[in-house]
Enzyme design. Structure first.
Site, PDB file in Angstrom:
ATOM      1  N   LYS B 219       0.861  -1.188   0.000  1.00 51.00           N
ATOM      2  CA  LYS B 219       0.000   0.000   0.000  1.00 51.00           C
ATOM      3  C   LYS B 219       0.891   1.231   0.000  1.00 51.00           C
ATOM      4  O   LYS B 219       1.706   1.408   0.903  1.00 51.00           O
ATOM      5  CB  LYS B 219      -0.897  -0.001   1.231  1.00 51.00           C
ATOM      6  CG  LYS B 219      -1.651   1.318   1.452  1.00 51.00           C
ATOM      7  CD  LYS B 219      -2.457   1.325   2.745  1.00 51.00           C
ATOM      8  CE  LYS B 219      -3.023   2.714   3.024  1.00 51.00           C
ATOM      9  NZ  LYS B 219      -3.696   2.811   4.327  1.00 51.00           N
ATOM     10  N   ASP B 224      -2.511  10.527   3.272  1.00 52.15           N
ATOM     11  CA  ASP B 224      -3.894  10.113   3.473  1.00 52.15           C
ATOM     12  C   ASP B 224      -4.623  11.136   4.329  1.00 52.15           C
ATOM     13  O   ASP B 224      -4.519  11.144   5.548  1.00 52.15           O
ATOM     14  CB  ASP B 224      -3.934   8.737   4.154  1.00 52.15           C
ATOM     15  CG  ASP B 224      -5.364   8.248   4.326  1.00 52.15           C
ATOM     16  OD1 ASP B 224      -6.269   8.832   3.707  1.00 52.15           O
ATOM     17  OD2 ASP B 224      -5.562   7.272   5.079  1.00 52.15           O
ATOM     18  N   LYS B 231     -10.037  12.954   8.028  1.00 54.23           N
ATOM     19  CA  LYS B 231      -9.549  12.592   9.356  1.00 54.23           C
ATOM     20  C   LYS B 231      -9.546  13.816  10.267  1.00 54.23           C
ATOM     21  O   LYS B 231      -9.454  14.940   9.786  1.00 54.23           O
ATOM     22  CB  LYS B 231      -8.094  12.104   9.254  1.00 54.23           C
ATOM     23  CG  LYS B 231      -7.902  10.769   8.598  1.00 54.23           C
ATOM     24  CD  LYS B 231      -6.417  10.446   8.523  1.00 54.23           C
ATOM     25  CE  LYS B 231      -6.161   9.184   7.723  1.00 54.23           C
ATOM     26  NZ  LYS B 231      -6.577   7.953   8.390  1.00 54.23           N
ATOM     27  N   ASP B 242       1.823   6.691   5.240  1.00 52.34           N
ATOM     28  CA  ASP B 242       0.803   5.715   4.866  1.00 52.34           C
ATOM     29  C   ASP B 242       1.201   4.932   3.613  1.00 52.34           C
ATOM     30  O   ASP B 242       0.414   4.175   3.061  1.00 52.34           O
ATOM     31  CB  ASP B 242      -0.543   6.418   4.663  1.00 52.34           C
ATOM     32  CG  ASP B 242      -1.712   5.491   4.966  1.00 52.34           C
ATOM     33  OD1 ASP B 242      -1.502   4.472   5.645  1.00 52.34           O
ATOM     34  OD2 ASP B 242      -2.829   5.778   4.501  1.00 52.34           O
ATOM     35  N   ASP B 301     -11.980   6.994   3.872  1.00 45.32           N
ATOM     36  CA  ASP B 301     -10.725   6.831   4.611  1.00 45.32           C
ATOM     37  C   ASP B 301     -10.315   5.361   4.721  1.00 45.32           C
ATOM     38  O   ASP B 301      -9.252   5.049   5.230  1.00 45.32           O
ATOM     39  CB  ASP B 301     -10.856   7.463   5.999  1.00 45.32           C
ATOM     40  CG  ASP B 301      -9.493   7.624   6.662  1.00 45.32           C
ATOM     41  OD1 ASP B 301      -8.473   7.575   5.945  1.00 45.32           O
ATOM     42  OD2 ASP B 301      -9.457   7.792   7.897  1.00 45.32           O
ATOM     43  N   GLU B 303      -9.324   3.611   2.313  1.00 43.70           N
ATOM     44  CA  GLU B 303      -8.897   3.584   0.911  1.00 43.70           C
ATOM     45  C   GLU B 303      -7.853   2.518   0.640  1.00 43.70           C
ATOM     46  O   GLU B 303      -7.725   2.044  -0.484  1.00 43.70           O
ATOM     47  CB  GLU B 303      -8.375   4.962   0.502  1.00 43.70           C
ATOM     48  CG  GLU B 303      -6.915   5.249   0.868  1.00 43.70           C
ATOM     49  CD  GLU B 303      -6.632   5.284   2.360  1.00 43.70           C
ATOM     50  OE1 GLU B 303      -7.584   5.541   3.123  1.00 43.70           O
ATOM     51  OE2 GLU B 303      -5.487   5.045   2.777  1.00 43.70           O
ATOM     52  N   ARG B 305      -7.571  -0.604   1.398  1.00 41.94           N
ATOM     53  CA  ARG B 305      -8.044  -1.904   0.914  1.00 41.94           C
ATOM     54  C   ARG B 305      -8.490  -1.824  -0.542  1.00 41.94           C
ATOM     55  O   ARG B 305      -8.443  -2.811  -1.260  1.00 41.94           O
ATOM     56  CB  ARG B 305      -9.155  -2.420   1.832  1.00 41.94           C
ATOM     57  CG  ARG B 305     -10.390  -1.574   1.925  1.00 41.94           C
ATOM     58  CD  ARG B 305     -11.209  -1.864   3.189  1.00 41.94           C
ATOM     59  NE  ARG B 305     -10.562  -1.308   4.370  1.00 41.94           N
ATOM     60  CZ  ARG B 305     -11.062  -1.353   5.591  1.00 41.94           C
ATOM     61  NH1 ARG B 305     -12.213  -1.967   5.826  1.00 41.94           N
ATOM     62  NH2 ARG B 305     -10.433  -0.809   6.615  1.00 41.94           N
TER      63      ARG B 305
END
Lengths: 485, 462
Positions: B219, B224, B231, B242, B301, B303, B305
């Site tokens: 990933k 993010d 967030k 991230d 959020d 995202e 996956r």
């Protein structure tokens, strides 16, 4: 409890009939007999409904023949889980007064498991429903399990029935609202179990003060309801000099407001079941006594109510536990571990147990970690881990092992006392277990965090929505498999 | 990185690890972990009591560096130690000595020089070379993670990865149009809000075995914000990390290339920025993923996956790997579950999971298995699409790490697969570890490298 009898297979003269059919199997036994009486009508009906016996398939016929009022044919798939079958047929037949279920192809033991599943699912907690209409109540009063070896099935069911009674005791306790079930009332209900042969001892605040239970009493002091500790003993080994007992310890916070660190309002009503660990231990002890388990066991529950009263403990307070270790209370809502700390110390000093298993609805973090299918299992003993895991799988009460370790233990270091009662969000269930571990003196111990599994928001095959009594069957099974005789 | 020597060079500060059983010093220094004795202007003692495994000796090496302050030349005294512990001491020292100071205008002109004092430098050469390959991978990953998001955009990330060609690694970059052709609906949606479009970068190491590759899936969310499901401001600055999963995969490829691993490997890195903008994807959107499955977006959020799902599908279908391992800073839930001391391990293959856990244990990157239960999958049922990406935001006590793993499992085909949720371990939370507090750990590089070495380099299993 549902009245369950075992009888040789015969078509009933009245009431409902349930015919479980293995996938692809020909109609035999009672199904064959009924089909003959219907002149092949059952075969035709099943064909018309494209019934193949696949798992989950079912066909219902009203008044198929003779005096039978309702016929339910259930598909089993390839292999039957008898207990689940017994449970899942209940909704279809609870409107009938009597019912016969065929067990062709099942062993006597499986027939007993089927009865167990039916009993467990038939449970309902309805003592506070005063306006329910008669037609909305379940009517089933008697279930006949038809088995070629009815005597053996009946014998196999006897100990299961005792366990089911234990499950119901636990479910009742967990279901009771907190204005009814306070620590005093809980202890009184435990007293009733003397009739099963359990030795019951109840300790109040004076006794606990003498024992130095500073941690438990600190939690209790915010409520007008006095705390109790109940010791339940079962000496079933039959030995003159009793064995070192196996020991079960339960968190019994009859209501948890969170105390001064008060919880948000949404969902707070769930906190009536924050005594589920104690409920389970009580049900388990009843089950062991009820089936006359050949084991020496002791169950100890710490009962308090966590209220934000005018004398409630505050964040920042330092309390001295029975073990002498001091605890800085950072969050008054992490109260379960405070209760367990003193009860566990008492168990060790008083009973020198062979091992201890504690059960507690301890942390929300365990739900975030595992969800609602597994409890969190923390232990310092690999043998206990293996035995609990296996018993959990066998009873459908699954436990998932979680880690312990020094790195996590550091999170509960305190600047002012020996430890603090919370270690922050990261690894929240683990640090809770580390806290408890500081009181077990290195003895074999397991901790089941049951916050995610004590209550179910939907029906499952053998557990109606509500209190699950998680742990009663698991621990009963573990005792039966390893600690009897 | 570090020189092997018999004696310290002139002007070097010598750091000597002291074990239990050494004579107590009048100052009261007993050699306990954490203890440091300033013995002379050019010698310090560092407590190493109880160190008996390689990961423990790495920590002693790290403690030596912490004790060395700003000394420009540091010599770690490993004389008398068994070879593997001497290497570990040096390994830990290099890891702890690393810092990301290229953005500070005032920094030491010369990088710090490290020496490892050993009895026979020649005999240690090979073992140290092996260690250096791993170190190169870890430090490479750390550099990437440490870079702020205004510098390490998806474009820049891909550009830096292209430089791995010099290491003998094939690099292929799939840009927006290629992703559109492939139908990478998950990755394209997540990257849609950023001015810099998303990419998939594929790294290939050929190895020597005529076998299907091991695949690493990473990933790589360069920043993010959470997107429209934005967030909270507090702590958002850490979201530059991230992309630590992708960085770890790239680092592992570098380590394998440096040591000329015989095992073929491929890394598929899903790189995007999850930004809030007029073109961001929205909660409620339904995406068609590369696999053809439709997914209801519930929380923008979640995202990670979505981008991983496309990368996993690409990995499974294009490379038919013998195993797939994905690494991702995926959920806050895994931090609640396991804290900062272990990463979450999920998978569909018990043998592979066990091998991965053992590799992690061996290199001190510890894991703990977590379940993917029937209910977790059930919770992902959607009213409108084939599945939804997570439970609605605001649902209390949600086992989101398991939900994410259940989601990813839908995209791995039948390939043996392991998912490591490394949120919580990608950044050092404490100062006594192999990285300074708050700096990237490079978690996963050593684990993947060790896993390949231990599990996939036996020619007899090919």
């Amino acid at each position: 409890m549902l009245d369950i009898v075992f009888a040789k297979p015969a078509l009933p003269k009245s009431g409902a009939l349930v015919l479980p059919i293995v996938e692809g199997a020909a109609l035999a036994g009672l199904a064959g007999a009924l089909d003959a009486e219907m002149n092949g009508g059952l075969t035709r009906a099943l064909e018309a409904a494209s019934f193949k016996g696949k798992k989950g398939q079912s066909v219902t016929l009203w008044a198929p023949a003779g005096g039978i009022t309702k016929l339910v044919v259930l598909g089993l798939g390839s292999a039957a889980d008898a207990e689940k079958l017994g449970g899942s047929m209940i909704p279809a037949i609870s409107g009938e007064t009597t019912c016969t279920v065929a067990t062709d192809g099942l062993s006597a033991g499986q027939a007993a498991s089927l009865a167990m599943g039916a009993a467990l699912r038939f449970y309902r907690f309805d003592r506070y429903r005063t306006m329910e209409k008669a037609e909305d109540k379940p009517k089933l009063t008697k279930l006949t399990v038809a088995s070629v070896d009815a005597a053996a099935a009946k014998a196999a069911f006897a100990p299961m029935k005792a366990v089911a009674e234990g499950v119901f005791i636990a479910r009742d306790l967990v279901s009771e609202p907190a204005n009814v079930l306070n620590p005093v009332e809980f202890a009184e209900r435990c007293r009733e179990l003397e009739k099963l042969g359990l030795g019951i001892e109840i300790l109040g605040p004076k006794d606990m003060k003498k024992l130095g239970f500073g941690a438990l009493l600190g939690v209790a002091q915010g409520s007008i309801n006095e705390p109790r500790m109940v010791v339940m003993r079962w000496n079933g080994s039959g030995k003159k000099k009793a064995d070192k007992p196996v020991c079960f310890i339960g968190k019994g916070v009859t209501f948890d407001t969170g105390g001064i660190s008060i919880k948000p309002a949404g969902g707070m009503e769930d906190m009536k079941w924050d005594m589920a660990g104690a409920g389970t231990v009580t049900g388990l002890m009843a089950a062991l006594a009820g089936r006359k388990a050949k084991v020496d066991a002791v169950g100890i529950i710490g009962l308090v109510e966590n209220m934000p009263g005018d004398n409630a403990q505050r964040p920042g307070d330092v309390v001295t536990s029975a073990s002498g270790q001091t605890i800085e209370v950072i969050n008054t809502d992490a109260e379960g571990r405070l209760v367990l700390a003193d009860v566990i110390h008492y168990a060790i000093e008083k009973f020198d147990p062979r091992f201890m298993v504690d059960l507690a609805t301890l942390t929300g973090a365990i739900i975030i970690a595992l969800g609602h299918e597994h409890s969190g299992l923390f232990t310092n003993d690999d043998e206990l881990a293996a035995r609990i895991t296996a018993a959990g799988l066998a009873t459908g009460e699954a436990a998932w092992r979680m880690p312990l370790g020094e790195a996590y233990d550091k999170q509960i270091k305190s600047d002012i006392a020996d430890m603090k009662n919370v270690g922050g969000r990261p690894g929240g269930s683990i640090t809770a277990a580390q806290f408890i571990q500081r009181f077990v003196q290195g003895r074999p111990w397991a901790h089941l965090d049951i916050a995610g599994v004590a209550w179910s928001s939907k029906d499952s095959a053998t557990i109606p929505k509500g209190a699950t009594a998680y742990g009663v069957r698991l621990l009963d099974r573990m005792v039966a498999d390893h600690y009897e005789g | 990185m570090l020189k092997l020597r018999r004696e310290p060079s002139k002007g070097a500060l010598r750091l000597r690890p002291i074990l239990e059983g050494s004579p107590p010093h009048p100052s009261g220094f007993r050699g306990r972990p954490g203890e440091v004795l300033d013995l002379a202007y050019d010698e310090r003692w560092v407590g190493a009591d109880g160190a008996s495994t390689a990961p423990e000796w790495e920590r002693v090496g790290a403690a030596c560096i912490a004790a060395a302050g700003e000394a420009p030349r540091v010599a770690l005294d490993a004389r008398g130690l068994p070879a593997q512990f001497a290497v570990a001491l040096g390994f830990g020292a290099v890891l702890r000595a690393w810092r990301f100071d290229r953005l500070k205008s005032q920094r030491p002109r010369q990088p710090r020089r490290l020496e490892l004092l050993v009895d026979e430098p020649d005999l240690l050469e090979a073992a140290w070379a092996r260690a250096e390959a791993s170190l190169a991978g870890v430090l490479y990953a750390r550099e990437l993670v440490a870079e702020p998001a205004n510098r390490l955009t998806p474009r820049e990330f891909a550009k830096r990865l292209r430089r791995l060609r010099a290491e003998g690694i094939e690099v292929e970059v799939l840009g927006r149009s290629a992703l559109k052709r492939l139908g990478a609906g998950g990755l394209l949606a997540v990257g849609a809000g950023s001015v810099v479009p998303p990419r998939i970068v594929i790294l290939r190491w050929k190895g020597r075995f005529p076998a299907p590759p091991v695949a690493f899936i990473g990933k790589g969310i360069c920043f993010d914000t959470g997107g429209i499901s934005i967030k909270p401001a507090e702590g958002m600055e850490t979201m530059r990390a991230d992309m630590a999963g992708a960085a770890a995969c790239a680092g592992a490829m570098l380590a394998m290339a440096r040591r000329k691993s015989p095992c073929p490997a491929v890394a598929i890195l899903a790189i995007a920025e999850n930004a809030t903008s007029a073109s961001s994807y929205r909660p409620g959107d339904v995406l068609r993923m590369m696999s053809g499955r439709t997914v209801e977006v519930v929380d923008t959020d979640a995202e990670g996956r979505l981008v991983l799902a496309d990368a996993l599908h690409l990995g499974a279908t294009r490379f038919r790997p013998q195993a797939m391992l994905d690494l991702a800073t995926l959920t806050g839930s895994v931090v609640t579950a396991l804290g900062h001391h272990r990463a979450g391990l999920f998978g569909n293959d018990a043998a592979l999971s066990a091998a991965v856990a053992a590799a992690g244990e061996a290199v001190g990157e510890r894991l703990w298995p977590l379940p993917i239960g029937g209910q977790h999958r059930e919770d992902l049922k959607s009213d409108i699409a084939d599945l939804r990406q997570c439970m609605p935001a605001g649902t209390r006590f949600t086992p989101d790490a398991s939900h994410a793993a259940a989601f990813l499992r839908e995209f791995v085909g039948g390939v043996p697969w392991v998912h490591l949720d490394i949120a919580g371990v990608e950044t050092a939370e404490e100062d006594d570890s192999l990285a300074a507090k708050g700096s990237p750990t490079g978690f996963g590089v050593r684990l993947l490298d060790a896993l390949v070495e231990r599990h996939f380099e036996d020619p007899h299993r090919v």
